[in-house]
Design an enzyme around this catalytic site. Structure first.
Site, PDB file in Angstrom:
ATOM      1  N   SER A  59       0.629  40.455  10.440  1.00 39.11           N
ATOM      2  CA  SER A  59       0.051  41.665  11.000  1.00 39.11           C
ATOM      3  C   SER A  59       1.093  42.645  11.535  1.00 39.11           C
ATOM      4  CB  SER A  59      -0.889  41.274  12.146  1.00 39.11           C
ATOM      5  OG  SER A  59      -0.182  40.573  13.168  1.00 39.11           O
ATOM      6  N   LYS A  79       5.206  46.643  18.441  1.00 34.91           N
ATOM      7  CA  LYS A  79       3.920  46.491  17.745  1.00 34.91           C
ATOM      8  C   LYS A  79       2.774  46.997  18.616  1.00 34.91           C
ATOM      9  CE  LYS A  79       1.241  42.759  15.523  1.00 34.91           C
ATOM     10  NZ  LYS A  79       1.274  41.311  15.191  1.00 34.91           N
ATOM     11  N   SER A  94       2.432  36.138  11.123  1.00 34.16           N
ATOM     12  CA  SER A  94       2.588  37.587  11.268  1.00 34.16           C
ATOM     13  C   SER A  94       3.991  38.083  11.559  1.00 34.16           C
ATOM     14  CB  SER A  94       1.633  38.098  12.357  1.00 34.16           C
ATOM     15  OG  SER A  94       0.300  37.891  11.964  1.00 34.16           O
TER      16      SER A  94
END
Length: 432
Positions: free
Chosen positions: A147, A78, A171
């Protein structure tokens, strides 16, 4: 919703094949690069694919002994993690030109374990709620969640067998549920967070996405040094179902699917009452609002520099969240932190090792892309308490869109959570 990774081995199988000389790290990587080339234009899961760097790392692994638990496994990261020589944009135009000159602790540990870092996956703005460009690979036209949008989508599409993400509210669990994969958020503070952009220090937790629970456990083992592979049988686990205090937020489709699932589960194993007293259960109803207030206050502090140098480059939603956090009174902040600590202590005091409960991962299936990243209301309670959670793709709505079952346990019971998640997926899961 075709299973796009059924033809590619998972992390454990990749490690086994490389160790036995049936495959090379380079061959394993090239298979994933081919998948990325075929799907990335439509999916938009990646900020940057480092094909040259990953190939060099894979070839170096092929020249030496097995390095660790993730030897030769391609991994996506990420884009709030620092990865040496790769972009570090955090989903914001403020950092559009930034390149990291070091590895975040979790990334360094993955490399030490033999992982091949394939590249950086898309994230929402600073891991908040402004959507990323990533599309859901299994539900056309839907959000992949946030996210950790790119990490969930990349695993669901078979681009990597493992991807790293983080969870502050929902997330990991939410995008894993929307994309029909396994998402594991370990106990708070289990995995090193140094070198990762902070959003809310009281909640930010590193976790993983995978196609199977043993693969997720393997990744967290490599990053934590703990033995976490699922154990056979239910043993001393006290399993219960928990609609949770936010049950009214569940869609009609989720409510119907949940009742049917609970009935089927009761035929397969002995269920017990949820471990929470009526008083604690009632107190938990206020956690989503408490979590949101603390998150806003801490985000205002964590993003103070960005808000100072380029406020006009922050989304309107994030500006409002920062403003709300900054405006909180000293009394409110003191009261909220005291309440958080008290709730964490009470939840641990009222539960026992081996208490595991199941609850919906999300209000329903992935909503339309233009509606945002979905509601984390079924995740906020456990994120505030710091409890480990693993979602497994078991439920479906009438349109056959995936919805996750969230397995939750008390702080430190990560292996028990993974064991139950694996047991559930083996007996009830159909994959995507």
């Amino acid at each position: 919703m075709k299973d796009r990774s059924a033809d590619l081995p998972g992390a454990l199988e990749t490690c086994r094949a490389i160790a036995q000389g049936e495959w090379s790290a380079e061959a394993a990587l090239r298979a994933r690069l081919d998948r990325c080339a075929a799907l990335e234009d439509d999916l938009g899961a990646w900020v940057h694919i480092d094909a040259a760097g990953a190939l060099a790392a894979a070839r170096a692994l092929d020249q030496g002994p097995v390095r660790g638990k993730l030897h030769g496994v391609p991994v996506g990261v990420k884009d709030i993690f620092a990865v040496r020589d790769l972009p570090w944009r955090c989903g914001s135009p403020i950092w559009r030109d930034r390149v990291a000159d070091f590895d975040a602790g979790a990334v360094a540990l993955a490399r030490q374990a033999g992982a091949v870092i394939l590249g950086k996956t898309e994230t929402t703005e600073f891991a908040g709620y402004q959507p990323a460009r990533t599309r859901n690979p299994v539900v056309p036209g839907a959000t992949p969640g946030g996210s950790s949008a790119g990490s969930a989508a990349a695993v669901a599409a078979g681009m990597v067998p493992i991807a790293l993400g983080t969870q502050t509210s929902g997330s990991i669990i939410r995008p894993a549920s929307f994309c029909g994969v396994v998402g594991f958020k370990p106990s708070f503070d289990l995995i090193e967070t140094g070198g990762i952009s902070v959003f809310a220090r009281s909640f930010d937790t590193v976790g993983v996405f995978a196609r199977t629970v043993p693969d997720a456990a393997l990744a967290v083992e490599a990053l934590s040094g703990l033995e976490l592979q699922p154990e056979d049988g239910m043993g001393a686990i006290a399993l219960s179902t928990l609609r949770s205090p936010v049950w009214d937020a569940a869609s009609p489709e989720m409510q119907t699917a949940w009742v049917e699932f609970a009935d089927r589960l009761a035929l397969r194993t002995r269920l017990r009452h949820a471990p929470f007293s009526e008083g604690l259960y009632d107190a938990m109803a206020g956690i989503p609002a408490l979590h949101a207030r603390i998150m806003a206050a801490e985000a205002a502090q964590a993003l103070a520099y960005e808000a100072m140098i380029a406020p006009d480059q922050l989304s309107q939603g994030l500006q409002a969240q920062i403003a709300q956090g900054a405006a909180q009174s000293s009394a409110q902040r003191h009261a909220d932190r005291a309440q958080m600590i008290a709730l964490r202590q009470r939840a641990m005091a009222e539960t026992r090792p081996g208490d595991i409960w199941l609850t919906p991962a999300t209000p329903g299936a992935a909503p339309p892309f233009d509606s945002g990243t979905g509601d984390p209301i079924f995740n906020r309670i456990w994120s505030l308490l710091g409890f480990p959670c693993c979602t497994v793709p078991i439920l479906r709505d009438p349109a056959r869109r995936p919805m996750g079952v969230q397995v939750v346990g008390r702080h430190g019971d990560d292996r028990a959570v993974l064991s139950v998640a694996h047991w559930l997926l083996e007996r009830f899961g159909a994959g995507v």
